[in-house]
Write a protein that holds these residues in place. Structure first.
Motif, PDB file in Angstrom:
ATOM      1  N   PHE A 183     -16.553   1.302  -6.069  1.00 44.16           N
ATOM      2  CA  PHE A 183     -17.884   2.628  -6.244  1.00 44.16           C
ATOM      3  C   PHE A 183     -16.806   2.958  -7.597  1.00 44.16           C
ATOM      4  N   ASN A 184     -17.123   2.917  -9.071  1.00 44.42           N
ATOM      5  CA  ASN A 184     -16.020   3.792  -9.765  1.00 44.42           C
ATOM      6  C   ASN A 184     -17.148   5.400 -10.587  1.00 44.42           C
ATOM      7  N   ILE A 185     -16.505   6.384 -10.638  1.00 46.13           N
ATOM      8  CA  ILE A 185     -17.184   7.388 -10.940  1.00 46.13           C
ATOM      9  C   ILE A 185     -16.068   7.900 -12.187  1.00 46.13           C
ATOM     10  N   SER A 186     -16.877   8.097 -13.198  1.00 41.58           N
ATOM     11  CA  SER A 186     -16.768   8.378 -14.408  1.00 41.58           C
ATOM     12  C   SER A 186     -16.554   9.636 -14.771  1.00 41.58           C
ATOM     13  N   GLY A 187     -15.651  10.720 -15.523  1.00 42.64           N
ATOM     14  CA  GLY A 187     -16.446  12.186 -15.893  1.00 42.64           C
ATOM     15  C   GLY A 187     -16.085  12.895 -14.925  1.00 42.64           C
ATOM     16  N   TYR A 188     -15.591  12.532 -13.464  1.00 43.20           N
ATOM     17  CA  TYR A 188     -15.511  13.589 -12.413  1.00 43.20           C
ATOM     18  C   TYR A 188     -14.804  14.891 -12.739  1.00 43.20           C
ATOM     19  N   SER A 189     -14.546  16.299 -12.288  1.00 43.55           N
ATOM     20  CA  SER A 189     -13.413  17.538 -12.864  1.00 43.55           C
ATOM     21  C   SER A 189     -14.275  18.066 -11.630  1.00 43.55           C
ATOM     22  N   LEU A 190     -13.255  18.503 -10.816  1.00 42.33           N
ATOM     23  CA  LEU A 190     -13.122  19.567 -10.101  1.00 42.33           C
ATOM     24  C   LEU A 190     -14.028  21.031 -11.228  1.00 42.33           C
ATOM     25  N   SER A 191     -13.799  21.083 -12.197  1.00 47.51           N
ATOM     26  CA  SER A 191     -14.836  22.445 -12.666  1.00 47.51           C
ATOM     27  C   SER A 191     -16.423  21.718 -12.906  1.00 47.51           C
ATOM     28  N   LYS A 192     -16.526  20.665 -12.590  1.00 47.05           N
ATOM     29  CA  LYS A 192     -18.348  20.227 -13.045  1.00 47.05           C
ATOM     30  C   LYS A 192     -18.974  19.772 -11.440  1.00 47.05           C
ATOM     31  N   SER A 230     -25.302  -4.356   5.213  1.00 46.03           N
ATOM     32  CA  SER A 230     -25.555  -3.253   3.850  1.00 46.03           C
ATOM     33  C   SER A 230     -24.958  -2.469   4.079  1.00 46.03           C
ATOM     34  N   TRP A 231     -24.010  -1.694   3.341  1.00 50.64           N
ATOM     35  CA  TRP A 231     -23.173  -1.210   3.007  1.00 50.64           C
ATOM     36  C   TRP A 231     -23.067  -0.005   2.027  1.00 50.64           C
ATOM     37  N   ALA A 232     -23.150   1.682   2.110  1.00 51.96           N
ATOM     38  CA  ALA A 232     -23.168   2.394   0.678  1.00 51.96           C
ATOM     39  C   ALA A 232     -21.891   2.968   0.920  1.00 51.96           C
ATOM     40  N   ILE A 233     -21.450   4.268  -0.382  1.00 52.23           N
ATOM     41  CA  ILE A 233     -20.155   4.823  -0.356  1.00 52.23           C
ATOM     42  C   ILE A 233     -21.173   6.491  -1.050  1.00 52.23           C
ATOM     43  N   TYR A 234     -20.884   7.457   0.068  1.00 48.69           N
ATOM     44  CA  TYR A 234     -20.733   8.679  -0.944  1.00 48.69           C
ATOM     45  C   TYR A 234     -20.030   9.398  -1.023  1.00 48.69           C
ATOM     46  N   PHE A 235     -20.717   9.954  -1.482  1.00 47.55           N
ATOM     47  CA  PHE A 235     -19.517  11.054  -3.246  1.00 47.55           C
ATOM     48  C   PHE A 235     -19.999  12.363  -2.560  1.00 47.55           C
ATOM     49  N   TYR A 236     -19.073  12.979  -2.159  1.00 45.26           N
ATOM     50  CA  TYR A 236     -19.117  14.359  -2.223  1.00 45.26           C
ATOM     51  C   TYR A 236     -18.510  15.489  -2.908  1.00 45.26           C
ATOM     52  N   PRO A 237     -18.583  15.613  -4.342  1.00 47.93           N
ATOM     53  CA  PRO A 237     -17.732  16.472  -5.313  1.00 47.93           C
ATOM     54  C   PRO A 237     -17.479  17.366  -5.049  1.00 47.93           C
ATOM     55  N   ASP A 238     -18.336  18.196  -3.865  1.00 44.57           N
ATOM     56  CA  ASP A 238     -17.725  19.510  -3.966  1.00 44.57           C
ATOM     57  C   ASP A 238     -17.249  20.141  -2.139  1.00 44.57           C
ATOM     58  N   GLY A 239     -17.326  18.805  -1.870  1.00 39.48           N
ATOM     59  CA  GLY A 239     -17.510  18.740  -0.237  1.00 39.48           C
ATOM     60  C   GLY A 239     -18.779  18.295   0.224  1.00 39.48           C
ATOM     61  N   PRO A 241     -11.443  23.806  -2.537  1.00 39.08           N
ATOM     62  CA  PRO A 241     -11.910  23.145  -3.520  1.00 39.08           C
ATOM     63  C   PRO A 241     -11.093  22.033  -3.366  1.00 39.08           C
ATOM     64  N   TYR A 242     -12.072  20.909  -2.696  1.00 33.63           N
ATOM     65  CA  TYR A 242     -12.156  19.710  -2.533  1.00 33.63           C
ATOM     66  C   TYR A 242     -12.917  18.414  -2.356  1.00 33.63           C
ATOM     67  N   VAL A 243     -12.853  17.089  -1.991  1.00 30.21           N
ATOM     68  CA  VAL A 243     -13.862  15.843  -2.409  1.00 30.21           C
ATOM     69  C   VAL A 243     -14.425  15.382  -1.160  1.00 30.21           C
ATOM     70  N   SER A 244     -15.252  15.292  -0.630  1.00 27.84           N
ATOM     71  CA  SER A 244     -15.337  14.485   0.691  1.00 27.84           C
ATOM     72  C   SER A 244     -15.948  12.844   0.086  1.00 27.84           C
ATOM     73  N   LEU A 245     -15.817  11.880   1.253  1.00 26.58           N
ATOM     74  CA  LEU A 245     -16.123  10.542   0.898  1.00 26.58           C
ATOM     75  C   LEU A 245     -16.148   9.631   2.404  1.00 26.58           C
ATOM     76  N   PHE A 246     -17.702   9.085   1.596  1.00 21.44           N
ATOM     77  CA  PHE A 246     -17.897   8.456   3.478  1.00 21.44           C
ATOM     78  C   PHE A 246     -18.575   6.756   3.280  1.00 21.44           C
ATOM     79  N   ILE A 247     -18.151   6.575   3.970  1.00 23.51           N
ATOM     80  CA  ILE A 247     -18.945   4.812   4.430  1.00 23.51           C
ATOM     81  C   ILE A 247     -19.917   4.539   4.990  1.00 23.51           C
ATOM     82  N   VAL A 248     -21.147   4.064   4.743  1.00 21.49           N
ATOM     83  CA  VAL A 248     -22.399   4.632   5.193  1.00 21.49           C
ATOM     84  C   VAL A 248     -22.992   3.037   5.289  1.00 21.49           C
TER      85      VAL A 248
END
Length: 141
Positions: free
Chosen positions: A44-53, A72-81, A89-96
């Protein structure tokens, strides 16, 4: 006395002067259970991520669904937690689990690769412990 013995040395007929007796040999049965471990991976490639955005605490970006182990699975990416309770400032990553199922046991590894060039990658692996049980569709770890 007469005694008849089967190939596995079990008496099947015996007689004596006073009585005759027949016995049926107990059949020997066997069974085998084989489980298969299924491996899969998803990038799961996330391009252009920055904590400031940010997109806001509790909001997430979802990967495309992928299949591994018949589910079937998915990945959830929470850029702001995921939760407001953490004030940093942190991120969260989950497998669903995205498909129907219950009590799905899985071993998995999630990696966040630092693209700043500083080599501060983050890895969480479930392979060092017991499989995690995903209870039902929508459950995440």
């Amino acid at each position: 006395m007469v005694r008849v013995v089967s190939p596995n040395s079990q008496p099947i007929f015996s007689s004596s002067s006073s009585s005759l007796s027949w016995s049926t040999p107990t059949p020997m049965t066997t069974s085998t259970s084989m489980t298969e471990t299924v491996n899969g991976s998803h990038l799961f490639n996330i391009s252009g991520y920055s904590l400031s955005k940010g997109i806001g605490i509790g909001n997430y970006v979802e990967s495309d669904a992928f299949t591994a182990g018949g589910h079937s699975w998915a990945i959830y990416f929470y850029p702001d937690g995921k939760n407001v309770q953490y004030d940093a400032p942190y991120v969260s990553l989950f497998i669903v689990l995205a498909s129907e199922g219950s009590d799905v046991r899985a071993l998995f590894e999630l990696k966040l690769l630092d693209q700043s060039g500083k080599g501060r990658h983050k890895v969480h692996t479930q392979f060092d412990s017991e499989p995690y049980t995903i209870r039902n569709r929508g459950s995440m770890w």
